[in-house]
Design an enzyme around this catalytic site. Structure first.
Site, PDB file in Angstrom:
ATOM      1  N   SER A  80       0.524  -1.555  -0.349  1.00 31.90           N
ATOM      2  CA  SER A  80      -0.022   0.448  -0.275  1.00 31.90           C
ATOM      3  C   SER A  80       0.509   1.374   0.116  1.00 31.90           C
ATOM      4  CB  SER A  80      -0.970   0.222   1.453  1.00 31.90           C
ATOM      5  OG  SER A  80      -2.143  -0.942   0.704  1.00 31.90           O
ATOM      6  N   THR A 133      -1.703   4.867   3.320  1.00 32.66           N
ATOM      7  CA  THR A 133      -1.723   5.555   2.117  1.00 32.66           C
ATOM      8  C   THR A 133      -2.488   7.168   2.841  1.00 32.66           C
ATOM      9  OG1 THR A 133      -3.532   3.511   1.198  1.00 32.66           O
ATOM     10  CG2 THR A 133      -4.079   6.006   0.702  1.00 32.66           C
ATOM     11  N   ASP A 300      -5.183   0.869  -5.095  1.00 36.25           N
ATOM     12  CA  ASP A 300      -3.718   0.633  -5.075  1.00 36.25           C
ATOM     13  C   ASP A 300      -2.891  -0.141  -5.663  1.00 36.25           C
ATOM     14  OD1 ASP A 300      -4.809  -0.193  -2.452  1.00 36.25           O
ATOM     15  OD2 ASP A 300      -3.521   0.664  -0.985  1.00 36.25           O
ATOM     16  N   HIS A 301      -4.533  -1.460  -4.760  1.00 37.77           N
ATOM     17  CA  HIS A 301      -3.589  -2.838  -5.478  1.00 37.77           C
ATOM     18  C   HIS A 301      -5.395  -3.445  -5.201  1.00 37.77           C
ATOM     19  CE1 HIS A 301      -3.994  -3.843  -1.195  1.00 37.77           C
ATOM     20  NE2 HIS A 301      -2.899  -3.066  -0.895  1.00 37.77           N
TER      21      HIS A 301
END
Length: 431
Positions: A80, A133, A300-301
């Site tokens: 992240s 984040t 983010d993923h």
């Protein structure tokens, strides 16, 4: 002549784009939210009384896809921190990096540029506000694990002599109220309002700096929250505080989609997706009323390798996820101390357990949460035909969703760094 025509078209194109620069920019991250999550949510939210599967807000706002890999030093699967650093700076970095490049040197973020330009800035997240984040947008550190240092930096590090963040909403008591330092008191002395209950957000004075911390670290799961619309509540409060003539930049994160993925917990995952969907639906209307605002959402993923359908059954049954009275983690916590585990689990799950399912709980001999959480999640997986491939991240591309002024720039396939680079361009294009 051909070169002149090409140059003229380029100038005209830039001129058109430059007039399409939003006053307000809202960047959103669905942490861990790969494409399987939005597909699953469509089925979860479907009205079973109609023959069609209705669109969701995610379907309405979809504009593109993005690759997610970090700098090659960390391979092809991002964490992240590197993912958020790419989205905040437009630069690839190593896993664990917070707003720094591979040489551990700070890189300007889109939020910092917005602050330099005179806009107000904020973060509204369901994790602790110094998690990977939000930290990657408002701080710089060589490691995401340096939570206290990151929290300190929100107070100590200034941009043009000002605090980087005007509004901070999320969890994090244990990082901001410590034996060695009380950052809450320092922010209050510096003129920030402070609240520690979501209900207090409706009473704060608008237009003034605000710090709101609502949990020791991350906020409770949506399923366990007294206010199950916690992300919309945070979002509305943040925007009320940030609105001003110069514009604002706001980062919103649905942090715990990722946490549900790590736990292979489909019940919590769908509740977290619903929390995010409600936020997006409110923002749709807000942007309709405030057309000088841009919203762009991505992940983010992806986390967990979520599979819609398991064991070759060619089915997925989200109806078993709709009556939960608590998160699987909270159910597991309560199971530790009760004798009649089957009755308690049946009540909190919203359906009667089979003898085999009850037996799977009774054989656990532990006073720790994890085995019970895992067992409840496994029951929900079995009922719904949900599969998982990992407890970690995967390297798949993720979706991009956008609405408002400048949203056309995010269509097609982009690298995650291009999302940040486009936001930088929109910030600089503002006249």
């Amino acid at each position: 002549m051909k070169q002149f025509t090409t140059l003229l078209l380029a100038v005209l194109s830039h001129s058109v784009l430059a007039t399409n620069a939003p006053k307000n920019i809202i960047m959103m991250v669905g942490d861990g939210m790969g494409p399987a999550y939005t597909t699953a949510y469509r089925m979860y939210a479907d009205d079973p009384s109609t023959p069609e599967v209705e669109q969701t807000v995610f379907d309405r706002l979809l504009v593109g896809m993005a690759s997610t890999h970090p700098d090659i030093v960390s391979g092809f699967v991002t964490d992240s921190a590197a993912g958020a650093t790419a989205l905040s700076t437009g630069v690839k970095s190593y896993n664990g990096a917070i707003g720094v490049d591979t040489n551990k040197k700070p890189v300007q973020t889109v939020l910092e540029l917005a602050k330099i330009q005179g806009r107000k800035t904020g973060v509204a997240v369901t994790s602790q506000i110094n998690h990977a984040t939000p930290a990657s947008f408002g701080s710089h550190n060589e490691s995401r694990q340096n939570y206290d240092q990151i929290a300190d930096s929100y107070f100590d590090d200034k941009t043009n002599g000002q605090f980087v963040l005007d509004v901070m909403l999320g969890g994090g008591w244990k990082y901001f109220i410590r034996e060695d330092r009380n950052l809450v008191e320092q922010f209050k002395e510096a003129g920030y309002q402070y609240v520690d209950k979501l209900s207090q957000l409706s009473t704060v004075s608008t237009g003034t700096p605000l710090l709101g911390l609502f949990a020791d670290s991350g906020m409770p799961w949506a399923l366990d929250s007294s206010n199950q619309r916690r992300l919309p509540t945070l979002t509305k409060a943040a925007i009320r505080q940030l609105e001003n003539d110069q514009g604002y930049f706001l980062l919103i994160e649905a942090s715990q989609v990722d946490w549900a993925g790590h736990s292979n917990d489909i019940g919590s995952a769908m509740a977290e997706m619903h929390d995010l969907a409600l936020t997006l639906e409110w923002l749709e209307q807000y942007i309709n009323e405030n057309p000088d605002t841009l919203m762009v959402l991505t992940a983010d993923h992806s986390t967990g390798g979520l599979t819609i359908g398991a064991k070759g059954n060619y089915s997925w049954k989200p109806q078993w996820l709709k009556n939960l009275k608590a998160s699987p983690a909270e159910i597991g916590k309560q199971l530790i101390t009760v004798k009649n585990k089957g009755a308690l689990a049946s009540n909190l799950l919203g359906f009667e357990l089979t003898q085999e399912e009850i037996a799977s709980l009774n054989v656990i001999e532990s006073d720790e949460l994890k085995p019970y959480h895992k067992a409840i999640s496994k029951i929900l997986d079995g009922r719904s035909d949900t599969g998982w491939t990992t407890s970690g991240h995967t390297g798949v591309d993720v979706q991009i969703f956008a609405k408002g002024m400048g949203s056309e720039r995010f269509t097609g396939h982009l690298d995650n760094t291009e999302i940040a680079q486009t936001v930088f361009e929109l910030l600089r294009d503002k006249k």
